[in-house]
Design an enzyme around this catalytic site. Structure first.
Site, PDB file in Angstrom:
ATOM      1  N   GLY A  58     -28.058 -34.021  38.546  1.00 25.25           N
ATOM      2  CA  GLY A  58     -27.159 -33.442  39.531  1.00 25.25           C
ATOM      3  C   GLY A  58     -25.870 -32.974  38.889  1.00 25.25           C
ATOM      4  N   GLY A  60     -21.768 -31.167  40.136  1.00 24.83           N
ATOM      5  CA  GLY A  60     -20.887 -30.737  41.217  1.00 24.83           C
ATOM      6  C   GLY A  60     -19.521 -31.338  41.052  1.00 24.83           C
ATOM      7  N   GLY A  61     -18.556 -30.769  41.776  1.00 22.72           N
ATOM      8  CA  GLY A  61     -17.210 -31.299  41.686  1.00 22.72           C
ATOM      9  C   GLY A  61     -16.666 -31.157  40.278  1.00 22.72           C
ATOM     10  N   VAL A  65     -24.297 -35.720  36.691  1.00 22.30           N
ATOM     11  CA  VAL A  65     -24.927 -37.037  36.746  1.00 22.30           C
ATOM     12  C   VAL A  65     -26.216 -36.983  35.942  1.00 22.30           C
ATOM     13  CG1 VAL A  65     -25.909 -38.826  38.216  1.00 22.30           C
ATOM     14  CG2 VAL A  65     -23.936 -37.505  39.025  1.00 22.30           C
ATOM     15  N   LYS A  81     -22.498 -41.056  35.414  1.00 30.43           N
ATOM     16  CA  LYS A  81     -21.691 -40.030  36.057  1.00 30.43           C
ATOM     17  C   LYS A  81     -20.612 -39.581  35.076  1.00 30.43           C
ATOM     18  CE  LYS A  81     -19.122 -39.136  40.337  1.00 30.43           C
ATOM     19  NZ  LYS A  81     -18.695 -39.719  41.632  1.00 30.43           N
ATOM     20  N   ASP A 182     -15.866 -40.601  54.120  1.00 32.22           N
ATOM     21  CA  ASP A 182     -16.662 -39.399  53.855  1.00 32.22           C
ATOM     22  C   ASP A 182     -18.139 -39.647  54.127  1.00 32.22           C
ATOM     23  OD1 ASP A 182     -16.812 -36.717  53.241  1.00 32.22           O
ATOM     24  OD2 ASP A 182     -16.992 -37.028  51.077  1.00 32.22           O
TER      25      ASP A 182
END
Length: 345
Positions: A58, A60-61, A65, A81, A182
């Site tokens: 994965g 993002g941000g 990961v 991460k 969240d």
């Protein structure tokens, strides 16, 4: 391309101007340091002489990961991460650093079956790393998208709600209480066996008694309670609002981010039961749907004081509805008893 001379903080990894004496992000004194060479985690690579990288799962941000095996713990699967600070402007570095430190601070003190365990964290110039449980499965968002017409069984939605109540109750009963802030399908992992995990504690925070409102407005539009946008301090009741939004989406397939703070009824008022009119089963179904609708509507109240006082109350209600639905299901499928006419010969 011409590289601008920079100094990387050994404490937080932030990029500083070459003439800086202290890190702008963490204020730690700087010394002359080498510019870091980006390390790309590739399959079969042994990272830090311990983690055998399987592959990226994965991104993002602020980072990626990776799935890996821990060669020093019997081949245990872990998720690494990676947060990269390279190339970020100063404000983004501060945000990424704050997010990382908050997640480390919270996960390191928590231990619950519905939360990933944090094994270690470390940094190198320009990078932060978290090593935690690898959760095999998919997000609840992805799982729902694969369901027929995006709809899950009512029994499954009730079970999801109960599991989420259990982990939220654990967070809310910490001292001081931890507000997740969240909760949404994209931040909930589901294993093939149906077990749920909350992931991404980047904006979770401790509740601070006496504080008028949050320092920074954070949350996902559609799922976040109105007080998360600067009107008041977020309390555990903000998570109750988000849980209501998640349950509403699972039951109706309507994405709350498309019409924030506006939720339709679980079913149109003209909808009719397909059971036999006037039967006991029909009456019980009507009662269950009505009670579930009242519960979710109370969770989605704009005024936090009008929501259920704590998530344990929500769990109690969902437990009761789950038992009622189980009774209805058994009643509906119960074989008919009594005289059965025989065919004449």
């Amino acid at each position: 391309m011409v590289l601008t001379p920079t100094l990387y903080c050994a404490i937080c990894g932030a990029i500083n101007e070459v003439h800086a004496h202290s890190c702008f992000a963490c204020h730690h004194p700087l010394s002359t340091q080498q510019v870091p060479v980006p390390v790309q985690l590739l399959p079969h690579m042994l990272f830090r002489d311990r983690y055998s990288i399987i592959g990226k799962v994965g991104a993002g941000g602020f980072g990626s990961v990776y799935k890996a095996t821990d060669t020093q713990s019997g081949g245990r699967l872990v998720a690494i991460k990676e947060v990269s600070l390279l190339g970020l402007h100063p404000q983004a570095v501060i945000e990424a650093t704050t997010t990382f430190q908050r997640e480390v601070s919270l996960l390191s003190q928590l231990d619950h079956p519905n939360l990933p365990r944090l094994y270690e964290h470390f940094q190198s110039p320009g990078y932060w790393y978290l090593v935690m449980d690898f959760i095999a499965g998919e997000t609840l968002e992805a799982y729902q998208s694969k369901a027929p017409n995006g709809r899950l069984l009512l029994s499954e939605v009730l079970d999801i709600g109960i599991q989420l109540c259990t982990v939220l109750e654990y967070l809310h009963t910490q001292y001081p209480p931890i507000v997740f802030r969240d909760l949404k399908p994209a931040n909930i992992m589901r294993t093939p066996a149906g077990r749920l995990y909350l992931i991404d504690f980047g904006i979770a925070r401790h509740f601070k008694p006496g504080q008028a409102k949050d320092t920074v407005a954070l949350g996902s539009l559609g799922y976040a309670a109105p007080e998360q946008f600067g009107k008041a301090q977020t309390t555990p009741r903000a998570d109750i609002y988000s849980l209501g939004a998640v349950l509403h989406q699972l039951l109706t397939t309507k994405d709350p981010s498309e019409t924030p703070f506006r939720f339709t009824r679980l079913r149109p008022s003209s909808a009719k039961s397909c059971s036999d009119p006037g039967s006991l089963t029909t009456s019980m179904v009507e009662m269950l749907v009505n009670e579930l609708e009242i519960l979710i509507a109370s969770m989605l109240e704009m005024d936090a004081s009008r929501r259920p006082p704590h998530v344990a109350r929500v769990k109690q209600e969902l437990d009761g509805l789950s038992k009622l639905w189980s009774d209805i299901h058994k009643s509906f499928w119960r074989p008919r008893l009594g005289y059965t006419p025989q065919a004449r010969t």
